[in-house]
Each structure stands twice: as structure tokens, then as C-alpha cells.
Design an enzyme around this catalytic site. Sequence first.
Site, short mmCIF file in Angstrom:
data_model
loop_
_atom_site.label_atom_id
_atom_site.label_comp_id
_atom_site.label_asym_id
_atom_site.label_seq_id
_atom_site.Cartn_x
_atom_site.Cartn_y
_atom_site.Cartn_z
CD GLU A 89 -2.48 1.41 2.65
OE1 GLU A 89 -2.15 0.68 3.61
OE2 GLU A 89 -3.37 2.28 2.72
CB ALA A 94 4.79 14.49 -0.72
CB VAL A 101 5.58 19.52 -12.49
CG1 VAL A 101 4.96 19.16 -13.85
CG2 VAL A 101 4.47 19.65 -11.48
N GLY A 103 9.73 15.49 -13.00
CA GLY A 103 10.00 14.09 -13.28
C GLY A 103 10.46 13.28 -12.06
CE1 TYR A 104 15.13 15.09 -9.75
CE2 TYR A 104 13.87 17.11 -9.48
CZ TYR A 104 15.05 16.47 -9.81
OH TYR A 104 16.15 17.21 -10.19
N GLY A 134 -4.49 12.12 -11.21
CA GLY A 134 -3.88 12.30 -12.55
C GLY A 134 -2.44 11.80 -12.56
N1 ACO Z 1 -2.37 15.87 -10.84
C1 ACO Z 1 -2.31 15.51 -12.14
N2 ACO Z 1 -1.14 15.28 -12.80
C2 ACO Z 1 0.00 15.44 -12.10
C3 ACO Z 1 0.01 15.84 -10.73
C4 ACO Z 1 -1.25 16.05 -10.10
N3 ACO Z 1 -1.34 16.41 -8.82
N4 ACO Z 1 1.31 15.91 -10.32
C5 ACO Z 1 2.06 15.57 -11.38
N5 ACO Z 1 1.27 15.30 -12.44
C6 ACO Z 1 1.69 14.85 -13.76
C7 ACO Z 1 2.81 15.70 -14.35
O1 ACO Z 1 2.29 16.81 -15.03
C8 ACO Z 1 3.51 14.71 -15.26
O2 ACO Z 1 2.78 14.60 -16.47
P1 ACO Z 1 3.55 14.34 -17.87
O3 ACO Z 1 4.26 13.02 -17.72
O4 ACO Z 1 2.44 14.31 -18.88
O5 ACO Z 1 4.50 15.48 -18.03
C9 ACO Z 1 3.36 13.37 -14.52
O6 ACO Z 1 2.25 13.54 -13.62
C10 ACO Z 1 4.59 13.00 -13.73
O7 ACO Z 1 4.98 14.13 -12.97
P2 ACO Z 1 6.29 14.17 -12.09
O8 ACO Z 1 7.01 15.45 -12.39
O9 ACO Z 1 7.05 12.92 -12.22
O10 ACO Z 1 5.64 14.24 -10.64
P3 ACO Z 1 6.09 15.15 -9.39
O11 ACO Z 1 7.54 15.11 -9.20
O12 ACO Z 1 5.42 16.47 -9.46
O13 ACO Z 1 5.39 14.31 -8.21
C11 ACO Z 1 3.46 14.31 -6.78
C12 ACO Z 1 3.98 14.09 -8.20
C13 ACO Z 1 4.14 13.36 -5.85
C14 ACO Z 1 1.95 14.04 -6.79
C15 ACO Z 1 3.78 15.77 -6.37
O14 ACO Z 1 3.20 16.65 -7.28
C16 ACO Z 1 3.32 16.12 -4.96
O15 ACO Z 1 4.06 15.93 -4.01
N6 ACO Z 1 2.09 16.66 -4.82
C17 ACO Z 1 1.58 17.08 -3.52
C18 ACO Z 1 1.36 15.90 -2.59
C19 ACO Z 1 0.43 14.85 -3.18
O16 ACO Z 1 -0.61 15.15 -3.74
N7 ACO Z 1 0.81 13.58 -3.00
C20 ACO Z 1 0.03 12.43 -3.39
C21 ACO Z 1 -1.07 12.24 -2.39
S1 ACO Z 1 -1.87 10.68 -2.48
C22 ACO Z 1 -0.98 9.68 -1.49
O17 ACO Z 1 -0.06 10.12 -0.86
C23 ACO Z 1 -1.32 8.24 -1.42
#
Ligand code: ACO
Length: 168
Positions: A89, A94, A101, A103-104, A134
Amino acid sequence: RTLYIDNHTINNKSMITFETIRNDGTKPTMKKLVDLKNIFARQLPKMPKEYIVRLVFDQKHESIVIKNENEKIFGGVCYCIFPISKMAEVVFLAISSDSQVKGYGTKLMNHLKTELQTRDIHFLMTCADNLATGYFKKQGFHKHILMDQNLWKGYLKDYEGSTLMECI
Ligand code: ACO
């Protein structure tokens, strides 16, 4: 205890490192888990802080942290493995806001998947924050759950504003 370390280079510029950790009571690990807990608390503001602390420091939970070239933790994922179900799970995930955004989050998820496969874990489940579905879709997660529900029902941490998602 450091369970696993792996190095990655992005665009031949910044070296990032992954480390798998679990609460072993040692100071270095505790410090890393505190840093990770702070990122989760900042990035998941609706989640009660005490709840995050309890799970990140729980010894049944593991985390993978992602570090920059200065060894600074800027993201991570906390997960719980259910070996009999061959399932894990994803509990919290985060990336710090200034590194999102880029790629990490994808690198982190790929690293988690590879590590779990080597440990004979083939299903990932998560109650994804509705604002992050998403991202999870782009990582191969879907809402139509194929896994036998006897293997997961009652084990997962469900919360309001989340969507159950699965990745095989
Ligand atoms: N909604 C929709 N699409 C997203 C989001 C989002 N919140 N975040 C990233 N993406 C997309 C990006 O645009 C990218 O799209 P592409 O491949 O078409 O360019 C793809 O997802 C991969 O993006 P990364 O850059 O690899 O992702 P990032 O480093 O931003 O990490 C994460 C994503 C972890 C969700 C980050 O944005 C974050 O920490 N957000 C706030 C915390 C959060 O929401 N965590 C998840 C909660 S759910 C849980 O913890 C179980």
C-alpha cells in the site's frame, strides 16, 4: 538501517539518490524520517500531522527517500508491505513543491516498483488524494480494481477525498 541505496543522474546534471529506510531507532534514520514526515505534512495539509508521524515511524512501514546531490531529502514515499497478498500500500507520497513536475515523482515511483518486484510484490494499492489521481494514472494506476478483494479489503487506510487505485 539503510536497506538499499541507488544513484541516478538526470540530464547528466544533478545526482539524485534513493534510500530505503525503516524506523530502527538510530539517530541518522530518525533524522531522515523527521525530514520526510515534514515534507508529507507540508504537501498533504489535510492529513492530521499525528497520523503522518504515527505511520512514518511505525516499524511495519517502510519509506524510500529521494535526496539531491547535497544529500538533502526532497521527497519520498511511505508504504506498507503485505507479503501474503504480494501487495504493498502506498500510504504517503510527496515531492517538495520547488521540485514538483520535474520528473522526480515518476523516478520515485519507478524506483519503488523495481524494489518491490525484487521482493516478489506485484500489486500496488493506494487511496489516492483526489488532486493526485492524474499523477497516479500516469504511473500506471487505475480505478477499476482487479485484485481479489479478500486480499486487500480491510487492510487499506481509506480517507475522505481519496480514490482507491491499483497498479499491477
Ligand atoms: N495531478 C495531475 N497530474 C499530475 C500531478 C497532479 N497532482 N502531479 C504531477 N502530475 C503529472 C505531471 O504533469 C507529469 O505529467 P507528464 O508526464 O504528462 O509530463 C506526470 O504527472 C509526472 O509528474 P512528475 O514530475 O514525475 O511528478 P512530481 O515530481 O510532481 O510528483 C506528486 C507528483 C508526488 C503528486 C507531487 O506533485 C506532490 O508531491 N504533490 C503534492 C502531494 C500529493 O498530492 N501527494 C500524493 C497524495 S496521495 C498519497 O499520498 C497516497
